[in-house]
Design a protein around this motif. Structure first.
Motif, short mmCIF file in Angstrom:
data_model
loop_
_atom_site.label_atom_id
_atom_site.label_comp_id
_atom_site.label_asym_id
_atom_site.label_seq_id
_atom_site.Cartn_x
_atom_site.Cartn_y
_atom_site.Cartn_z
N ALA A 183 -14.24 4.79 -1.72
CA ALA A 183 -14.05 4.06 -2.79
C ALA A 183 -12.66 3.53 -2.85
N ASN A 184 -12.15 2.88 -1.86
CA ASN A 184 -10.86 2.39 -2.01
C ASN A 184 -10.64 0.89 -1.91
N LEU A 185 -9.98 0.17 -2.19
CA LEU A 185 -9.70 -1.19 -1.69
C LEU A 185 -9.79 -1.53 -0.40
N SER A 186 -10.47 -2.57 0.21
CA SER A 186 -10.81 -2.65 1.50
C SER A 186 -9.40 -2.55 2.21
N GLY A 187 -9.18 -1.76 3.50
CA GLY A 187 -8.20 -1.89 4.25
C GLY A 187 -6.98 -0.93 3.82
N ARG A 188 -7.19 -0.42 2.46
CA ARG A 188 -6.40 0.84 2.13
C ARG A 188 -6.60 2.20 2.64
N PRO A 189 -5.86 3.28 2.59
CA PRO A 189 -6.40 4.58 3.04
C PRO A 189 -7.31 4.92 2.05
N SER A 190 -8.20 5.68 2.69
CA SER A 190 -9.29 6.31 1.96
C SER A 190 -8.81 7.11 0.80
N PRO A 191 -9.83 7.33 -0.22
CA PRO A 191 -9.15 8.07 -1.44
C PRO A 191 -9.92 9.57 -1.27
N THR A 192 -8.83 10.38 -1.32
CA THR A 192 -9.29 12.05 -1.36
C THR A 192 -9.07 12.60 -2.76
N ARG A 193 -8.65 11.92 -3.67
CA ARG A 193 -8.53 12.46 -4.98
C ARG A 193 -9.06 11.32 -6.08
N ALA A 194 -9.57 11.61 -6.98
CA ALA A 194 -9.99 10.67 -8.10
C ALA A 194 -8.85 9.78 -8.42
N GLU A 195 -7.66 10.29 -8.54
CA GLU A 195 -6.51 9.36 -8.94
C GLU A 195 -6.45 8.15 -7.93
N HIS A 196 -6.66 8.25 -6.73
CA HIS A 196 -6.60 7.27 -5.46
C HIS A 196 -7.37 6.27 -5.81
N VAL A 197 -8.65 6.63 -6.33
CA VAL A 197 -9.77 5.66 -6.75
C VAL A 197 -9.42 4.91 -7.96
N LEU B 125 -3.83 13.62 5.25
CA LEU B 125 -3.28 12.48 5.77
C LEU B 125 -3.32 11.17 4.96
N PHE B 126 -4.30 10.65 4.06
CA PHE B 126 -4.46 9.55 3.58
C PHE B 126 -3.76 9.82 2.18
N ALA B 127 -3.67 11.09 1.47
CA ALA B 127 -2.79 11.32 0.48
C ALA B 127 -1.31 10.90 0.65
N LEU B 128 -0.88 11.60 1.91
CA LEU B 128 0.37 11.40 2.15
C LEU B 128 1.04 9.90 2.54
N LEU B 129 0.14 8.99 3.35
CA LEU B 129 0.34 7.80 3.35
C LEU B 129 0.40 7.12 2.00
N ARG B 130 -0.61 7.32 1.10
CA ARG B 130 -0.28 6.83 -0.30
C ARG B 130 1.11 7.03 -0.79
N ARG B 131 1.31 8.42 -0.80
CA ARG B 131 2.60 8.79 -1.28
C ARG B 131 3.86 7.97 -0.82
N LEU B 132 3.83 7.68 0.79
CA LEU B 132 4.91 7.11 1.07
C LEU B 132 4.94 5.51 0.60
N ASP B 133 3.76 5.16 0.21
CA ASP B 133 4.00 3.74 -0.27
C ASP B 133 4.47 3.90 -1.63
N GLU B 134 4.05 4.80 -2.29
CA GLU B 134 4.56 4.90 -3.79
C GLU B 134 6.06 5.25 -3.80
N ALA B 135 6.50 5.81 -2.81
CA ALA B 135 7.89 6.01 -2.77
C ALA B 135 8.66 4.87 -2.25
N GLY B 136 8.14 3.73 -1.92
CA GLY B 136 8.82 2.49 -1.69
C GLY B 136 8.85 2.51 -0.22
N ALA B 137 8.50 3.07 0.62
CA ALA B 137 9.03 3.03 2.11
C ALA B 137 8.61 1.49 2.32
N SER B 138 9.57 0.78 3.23
CA SER B 138 9.39 -0.22 3.89
C SER B 138 8.98 -0.18 5.32
N ARG B 139 9.21 0.80 5.93
CA ARG B 139 8.81 1.25 7.23
C ARG B 139 8.45 2.62 7.54
#
Ligand code: AMP
Ligand code: MG
Length: 370
Positions: free
Chosen positions: A148-162, A319-333
């Motif tokens: 239940a994610n946008l195509s291509g994004r890390p899969s959701p492992t919590r409701a807030e990701h969805v 894994l997926f929750a942490l990838l999302r967290r890095l995005d949200e923290a504004g990582a550029s690489r």
């Protein structure tokens, strides 16, 4: 507006039952419902209703040639989904269902062709999560559900990701708390001989081989996407990916630590905000190296420690929750540490490679003794 309804095990039984009965009715009426499974959150629709299935592709922005997995509530209902059921399918179902194993079988025409992206086969599994099972039972029909994610994004492992990906695009989200496995199901093609592992997941290759003997590994699992015909269309896309470009770093913890340190210094000096996803062992090796005198100071770095390297289950879960967290923290690489592709490590290695778009950096041992 997306309505979020809590259905975790702290919700009183009767209230939960009412919520799931209503969600089941909505599925039968052709609506989409996002729900928890033991692997990741799924976006469900009635697998026998083409208009409902097309809504899944629209909500996710999923390419129409990427087929969906059909979920059933009990093995006995496999006949409603598959045209023929080979012996190994029943044996595997007996051992691993309910659970994170998906079987590719000949499709029955009750399942609409949109589900399988026109393929003559269907991927089917029986999930273990009590919310998923009760929902499918109330729907009283097979439920097609990709992640239940946008195509291509890390899969959701919590409701807030969805909610973050699909909020406003779907009417109903059942919040059952965090997912236990954290990566998607294993996909095994039983229409070819020997069977072929198309996607590693919650049931390991070793477990499958202990039952079936020979199981081949689709070359796409750890290799580059191939350009010819693909057996599992989902495998050809960049996937599970954070927004920032990501690299996989492979090697022993001391070698990974040295390589990561060198790259972080270089990139932070060039004004990049670097996100790290590393093991406990490598984090220890990096130690103060990282906190000391980085160009631009601490603001240039976000470190997420996944867990010990020899616990790929923990890597998978987080894994997926942490990838999302890095995005949200504004990582550029982003730099991600690899794990050995053994047991659940194969599923993790597969997701990491694809999140990195197959950009792999080999960290060579050398310098100080390891
Ligand atoms: P998702 O539901 O988002 O985890 O993706 C489903 C995965 O199952 C994708 O990688 C698909 O390519 C794969 N899949 C679904 N149906 C089939 C099928 N009939 N044959 C081969 N692979 C399939
Ligand atoms: Mg998916």
């Amino acid at each position: 507006m997306t309505r979020v309804v809590r259905v975790d095990d702290r919700v009183p039984r009767e209230e939960r039952r009412r919520a799931l009965a209503e969600a089941g009715r909505r599925l039968r009426a052709g609506e989409l419902v996002a729900f928890p499974t033991e692997t990741v959150y799924g976006l469900g629709a009635d697998a026998t209703n083409p208009a409902a299935v097309r809504r899944i592709f629209a909500a996710k922005g999923r390419p129409a040639d990427n087929p969906l997995i059909v979920h059933i509530e009990q093995v006995e209902r496999l006949r409603e989904v598959a045209a023929t059921i080979p012996g190994p399918a029943l044996e595997l179902a007996g051992l691993f269902w309910p659970g994170p194993l998906t079987l590719v079988l000949p499709r029955r025409d009750t399942i609409c062709p949109e589900v399988s992206a026109g393929l003559p086969t269907v991927a089917v599994r029986c999930p273990e999560h009590p919310v998923a099972r009760e929902l499918i039972a109330f729907a009283d029909r097979p439920v097609a559900a990709p992640s239940a994610n946008l195509s291509g994004r890390p899969s959701p492992t919590r409701a807030e990701h969805v909610l973050r990906d699909l909020g406003g695009r779907i009417p109903l989200l059942l919040d059952g708390g965090p997912c236990r496995v954290g990566v998607e199901s294993t996909v095994l093609d039983l229409t070819s001989r020997p069977p072929v592992l198309l996607r590693p997941g919650g049931v390991t290759l070793e477990e499958l081989r202990s039952v079936l003997g020979r199981v081949d590994l689709d070359p796409g699992v750890l290799g580059e996407p191939h350009s010819g015909p693909v057996r599992s269309p989902g495998m050809k896309y960049r996937h599970y990916a954070p927004a920032a470009p990501a690299w996989l770093v492979e090697g022993t913890p001391p070698a990974v630590a040295r390589k990561v340190f060198q790259l972080v210094k270089e990139w932070a000096g060039a004004g990049e905000r670097v996100g790290l996803l590393i093991s406990e062992e490598t984090a220890q090796q990096l130690g103060e190296l990282l906190s000391a005198d980085l160009p631009g100071g601490g603001g240039t770095l976000q470190v997420e420690v996944v867990g010990p390297r020899d616990h790929p289950e923990e890597y998978a879960r987080r894994l997926f929750a942490l990838l999302r967290r890095l995005d949200e923290a504004g990582a550029s690489r982003i730099l991600m540490e690899g794990v050995p592709p053994v047991g659940m490590g194969l599923a993790v290695a597969n997701r990491l490679r694809r999140a990195a778009g197959h950009q792999v950096i080999k960290a060579e041992p050398g310098g100080a003794p390891e």
